[in-house]
Design a protein around this motif. Sequence first.
Motif, PDB file in Angstrom:
ATOM      1  N   GLY A  10      52.033  39.473  57.093  1.00 41.05           N
ATOM      2  CA  GLY A  10      52.127  38.124  56.548  1.00 41.05           C
ATOM      3  C   GLY A  10      50.845  37.598  55.947  1.00 41.05           C
ATOM      4  N   SER A  30      48.409  32.642  54.287  1.00 44.00           N
ATOM      5  CA  SER A  30      49.665  33.381  54.316  1.00 44.00           C
ATOM      6  C   SER A  30      50.770  32.535  53.710  1.00 44.00           C
ATOM      7  CB  SER A  30      50.032  33.761  55.745  1.00 44.00           C
ATOM      8  OG  SER A  30      50.336  32.609  56.487  1.00 44.00           O
ATOM      9  N   SER A  32      53.875  33.014  54.836  1.00 42.59           N
ATOM     10  CA  SER A  32      54.843  32.936  55.922  1.00 42.59           C
ATOM     11  C   SER A  32      54.073  32.856  57.234  1.00 42.59           C
ATOM     12  CB  SER A  32      55.764  34.162  55.893  1.00 42.59           C
ATOM     13  OG  SER A  32      55.011  35.345  56.060  1.00 42.59           O
ATOM     14  N   PRO A  33      54.744  32.487  58.316  1.00 36.51           N
ATOM     15  CA  PRO A  33      54.046  32.380  59.605  1.00 36.51           C
ATOM     16  C   PRO A  33      53.383  33.699  60.008  1.00 36.51           C
ATOM     17  CG  PRO A  33      56.214  31.373  59.740  1.00 36.51           C
ATOM     18  CD  PRO A  33      56.145  32.097  58.424  1.00 36.51           C
ATOM     19  N   VAL A  34      52.196  33.581  60.592  1.00 36.49           N
ATOM     20  CA  VAL A  34      51.444  34.736  61.066  1.00 36.49           C
ATOM     21  C   VAL A  34      51.293  34.591  62.577  1.00 36.49           C
ATOM     22  CG1 VAL A  34      49.233  35.940  60.948  1.00 36.49           C
ATOM     23  CG2 VAL A  34      50.215  34.955  58.880  1.00 36.49           C
ATOM     24  N   ASN A  35      51.458  35.683  63.291  1.00 36.69           N
ATOM     25  CA  ASN A  35      51.361  35.686  64.749  1.00 36.69           C
ATOM     26  C   ASN A  35      49.904  35.453  65.158  1.00 36.69           C
ATOM     27  OD1 ASN A  35      51.166  36.353  67.465  1.00 36.69           O
ATOM     28  ND2 ASN A  35      52.621  38.035  67.311  1.00 36.69           N
TER      29      ASN A  35
END
Length: 55
Positions: A10, A30, A32-35
């Motif tokens: 991401g 990013s 999109s969501p990143v962990n």
Amino acid sequence: MTTELGKVAGTDSVSVDLAPGGLSLVTVSSSSPVNPAAIAAAIDEAGYELVLETP
């Protein structure tokens, strides 16, 4: 560090403002969501310590 962070799913781009001997600012962008745990693990893998900024 940019190489390790760039491998996190991401991640679009990574910017590091390196401060030798001090705290360095890292910005991960990013689309999109990143962990967060993956980011922390990548920083650790690169040999650095994560310090979260609090408002």
